[in-house]
Design an enzyme around this catalytic site. Structure first.
Site, short mmCIF file in Angstrom:
data_model
loop_
_atom_site.label_atom_id
_atom_site.label_comp_id
_atom_site.label_asym_id
_atom_site.label_seq_id
_atom_site.Cartn_x
_atom_site.Cartn_y
_atom_site.Cartn_z
CB SER A 290 -1.15 -8.78 0.70
OG SER A 290 -2.53 -8.83 1.30
CG ASP A 301 -1.69 6.21 -4.52
OD1 ASP A 301 -0.56 6.17 -5.09
OD2 ASP A 301 -2.67 5.20 -4.69
CE LYS A 315 -2.76 -12.40 -1.91
NZ LYS A 315 -3.85 -11.59 -1.21
#
Length: 564
Positions: A290, A301, A315
């Site tokens: 999460s 990223d 998740k």
């Protein structure tokens, strides 16, 4: 019909009735028909069931049925459950500040928090609770003892306690406080110039805790690299993740978006970073989920950190709470989140759970994305680390000893035998004589354990017998006779990990939870060691962030299909 049932049922049904206002494509007829059926069913149960029906149980059962085939994160929260939910989201409650556990007929203190009312009153691990506010605590469950000790900050609770070390019975009156479970339980140094922070959850205010920890390290010495440990962090509040990312990436950077039928938002960092160039390594494992995955995934990223460990949980679903009336709430999944590359890392597809069962995203549907600098990353199953390490598994035998309380029981014994023994977190180790004492301690203990090898041999013998393969049966019988997995043998076979559990328990009693963390990371922690290596090698660190694609790891068999 029982009015109380109607009062309990209507908020849940009306919550569904409001949905057509939010989405024109909702099946109005189907929703109305289902509401009428539910009310009729409640009426019939209330009037005609053979025994009197508790309306709270009916509504909880109805609510559970409504969400059972959606996903595991959507649930009805009763008034009683909201207290626990608030603790999960805020990390705060009113009480005396200690974990407790059941031992025999009594509840004992299992982990008083540093500087909590329990700690300041001199209560220690293993101290037995004999009475709470005059009520005999013999036979109390953990939940009952906890409920009696919790309360509004500033109020008092009186405990009668039998101390572990000397058997002294003492009466202590504790003033309850607002107990804040720290989201950042430890910050320190793991190498020259390399700081380490363990971040354990995403409750309210964890950004402030993390920032204070990082700034504290920067003030202490020459901070040339930082390890953020998100292993076993199950996540929490998304906004805290966004604020934490603002410490390391430029102001105005889009770090996560949410997309759903009614919940579509873009989250950007709102403050200038405090450490925009500091080399970062982030530790993850299969229990990183999460909001913790948002932080790790966004830093990956944006080519801002090297990710070390094992693939994270996966998740990528966002939950919101909606009031239903009468202090009850619905926690429901409203969106998926997407990190800067555009990927969603949700590992399990619940959209067809009713027809097909919940399924992992198949390999054929996993898509390739690119980081800010062009490195390959993938969706469909958590965050893949840049540097993979093998997970360290603990044997079932060692976990059985822990689950049965034998590790803590021996910790009690050790403390009584060595009340004045000094324990240095970084150098403490049980001696061979200490471990031999543990083996003697276990000599009369029954451990209901059967090794996987013995179970496999038994299954082989049964199959061979059923199919008349006498030679195979005899061979398996001979192997089984050679197998030594009795308690005494297993105490030697798994000596290293059992010893580590014992040492951690003893360190906890002297140096609280933060001492155990320091003990763990300085005693052959593979991920920490690998993170230090890459942070101490600027060329390797830069090569990974500039050119290294992530590698998709094979799924384990138990990750392929998930039935919820």
């Amino acid at each position: 019909m029982n009015r109380r049932i109607i009062r309990r049922l209507l908020p849940v049904l009306l919550a569904g009735a409001a949905l057509p206002l939010l989405c024109a494509r909702t099946n109005d007829f189907g929703l109305g028909r289902s509401m009428e059926i539910a009310v009729n069913m409640m009426r019939e149960l209330s009037l005609r069931f053979v025994d009197e029906v508790d309306p709270d149980l009916l509504i909880e059962g109805a609510a559970e049925g409504m969400v059972r085939r959606l996903d595991p994160y959507t649930e009805y929260l009763s008034e009683e459950q909201m207290g626990d939910f608030d603790i999960l989201t805020t990390g705060k409650y009113g009480g005396v500040g200690s974990l407790i556990r059941k031992r025999g007929d009594y509840v004992v203190f299992a982990r008083p928090y540093r500087n909590s009312p329990a700690d300041k009153a001199g209560l220690r691990i293993g101290d037995k609770i004999l009475a709470i506010d005059g009520a005999d605590a013999r036979g109390f469950s953990v939940a009952e003892a906890s409920g009696r000790m919790k309360g509004d900050p500033g109020t008092e609770v009186t405990l009668v306690v039998e101390h572990l070390l000397d058997g002294r019975v003492d009466t202590a009156t504790l003033r309850r406080e607002r107990i804040a479970i720290p989201g950042v339980p430890y910050a320190g140094w793991v190498a020259d110039g390399i700081g380490y922070v363990q971040h354990s959850d995403f409750t309210e205010g964890c950004y402030d805790d993390l920032r204070a920890a990082v700034e504290g390290l920067a003030a202490e010495g020459d901070l040339r690299g930082l390890i953020l440990d998100y292993r076993n962090n199950g996540g929490g509040i998304l906004q805290e993740a966004v604020k934490i990312l603002s410490m390391f990436v430029p102001k105005g950077t889009e770090v996560v978006t949410t997309r759903g039928r009614t919940d579509n938002k873009s989250f950007r960092t709102a403050a200038d970073p405090i450490l925009p160039e500091l080399p970062l390594a982030v530790l993850v494992n299969g229990n990183t989920a999460s909001a913790a995955e948002i932080v790790a995934g966004a830093l990956q990223d944006l080519d801002r950190a090297v990710i070390v460990g094992q693939r994270s949980f996966g998740k990528g679903l966002v939950q919101s709470t909606r009031p239903l009336g009468y202090n009850t709430y619905l926690k429901l999944t409203t969106a998926k989140y997407y990190i800067p590359s555009g990927r969603c890392i949700q590992a399990v597809d619940y959209s067809r759970a009713r027809e097909e069962g919940a399924r992992s995203v198949p390999d054929s549907l996993i898509r390739e994305y690119a980081t800010q600098g062009g490195r390959k990353v993938y969706d469909g199953g958590g965050i893949e680390p840049d540097l993979h390490t093998e997970p360290e598994y603990i044997s079932r035998f060692a976990m059985t000893l822990y689950a049965l309380g034998f590790i803590e029981d021996y910790g009690d014994r050790f403390m009584r035998l060595h009340p004045d023994r000094r324990v240095d977190v970084r150098t403490f180790a049980l001696t061979d004589a200490d471990y031999a004492d543990f083996v003697r301690f276990m000599s009369d203990k029954e451990v209901p354990y059967e090794s996987t090898t013995r179970r496999a041999l038994k299954a082989l013998r049964k199959a061979a017998g059923d199919e008349r393969h006498e030679a195979i049966d005899r061979a398996a019988e001979a192997l089984e006779a050679q197998l030594r997995d009795d308690t005494e043998s297993n105490l030697e076979t798994y000596r290293r990990e059992i010893r580590s559990l014992l040492e951690a328990d003893i360190v906890l009693r002297h140096h609280y939870a933060e001492g155990v963390i320091e003990y763990d990371i300085t005693h052959d922690d593979a991920e920490v060691r690998r993170a230090v290596e890459v942070l101490e090698n600027p060329g390797e660190y830069r090569r990974i962030l500039d050119t290294q694609d992530t590698v998709r790891t094979a799924r384990h068999d138990d990750e392929t299909d998930t039935e919820e």
